[in-house]
Design a protein around this motif. Structure first.
Motif, PDB file in Angstrom:
ATOM      1  N   LYS A 115     105.066 -49.472 -13.867  1.00 21.33           N
ATOM      2  CA  LYS A 115     103.433 -49.709 -12.731  1.00 21.33           C
ATOM      3  C   LYS A 115     103.697 -50.593 -11.209  1.00 21.33           C
ATOM      4  CE  LYS A 115     101.061 -51.253 -16.820  1.00 21.33           C
ATOM      5  NZ  LYS A 115      99.989 -52.401 -17.246  1.00 21.33           N
ATOM      6  N   GLY A 116     105.094 -50.308 -11.336  1.00 22.01           N
ATOM      7  CA  GLY A 116     105.328 -50.632  -9.210  1.00 22.01           C
ATOM      8  C   GLY A 116     105.705 -49.090  -8.710  1.00 22.01           C
ATOM      9  N   PRO A 117     106.921 -48.667  -7.526  1.00 26.38           N
ATOM     10  CA  PRO A 117     106.722 -48.336  -6.788  1.00 26.38           C
ATOM     11  C   PRO A 117     107.600 -47.247  -7.676  1.00 26.38           C
ATOM     12  CG  PRO A 117     108.219 -49.886  -6.412  1.00 26.38           C
ATOM     13  CD  PRO A 117     107.033 -50.881  -7.664  1.00 26.38           C
ATOM     14  N   VAL A 126     109.325 -38.935 -15.637  1.00 27.44           N
ATOM     15  CA  VAL A 126     108.693 -40.400 -16.252  1.00 27.44           C
ATOM     16  C   VAL A 126     107.129 -40.408 -15.087  1.00 27.44           C
ATOM     17  CG1 VAL A 126     108.571 -41.970 -18.014  1.00 27.44           C
ATOM     18  CG2 VAL A 126     110.338 -40.066 -18.488  1.00 27.44           C
ATOM     19  N   TYR A 127     107.957 -41.346 -14.322  1.00 22.22           N
ATOM     20  CA  TYR A 127     106.753 -41.459 -13.761  1.00 22.22           C
ATOM     21  C   TYR A 127     105.365 -40.740 -13.253  1.00 22.22           C
ATOM     22  CZ  TYR A 127     105.835 -44.612 -10.017  1.00 22.22           C
ATOM     23  OH  TYR A 127     104.678 -45.356  -8.671  1.00 22.22           O
TER      24      TYR A 127
END
Length: 118
Positions: A90-92, A32-33
């Motif tokens: 939104k993060g790493p 997904v990322y």
């Protein structure tokens, strides 16, 4: 001391949650990322699919879920679960299968820098 002969062991019932989870196989966090990081030009419009809820038109990209109509999807956008998922994406980058293999010792060995021999 022995057990009472009239006592019967309760049978454990299997949860239906695991069966449902397998039915709608969701993508992993790492997939997904990477989809979210694609440029807008690579994202394809949704095709009509009779097997998916709402003919596959109402989709949450962050959670990898399909909804029956727009109002249900909009209600989903307000939930705590969705907001946590958006913040996580939104993060790493989340861990991938390669990271898991390396942590388990299944990846390529790291022998350090190669020494130059003359």
């Amino acid at each position: 001391m022995g057990r009472c002969p009239t006592r019967k062991v309760k049978k454990r019932r299997l949860s239906h949650k695991t069966a449902r989870r397998d039915k709608f196989e969701v993508k992993g966090d790492d997939l997904v990322y990477t989809e979210l990081r694609k440029p807008e030009t690579e994202i394809k419009p949704f095709q009509l699919d009779e097997d998916l809820p709402g003919m596959g038109q109402f989709y949450c990209l962050h959670c990898d879920r399909y909804f029956s109509n727009a109002s249900v999807r909009n209600d989903h956008f307000k939930t705590k679960k969705h907001k946590k998922r958006v913040k996580m994406m939104k993060g790493p980058a989340p861990h991938s299968q390669l990271d898991a293999d390396l942590a388990g010792g299944m990846g390529m060995p790291d022998n350090g820098p190669k020494l130059m021999s003359a």
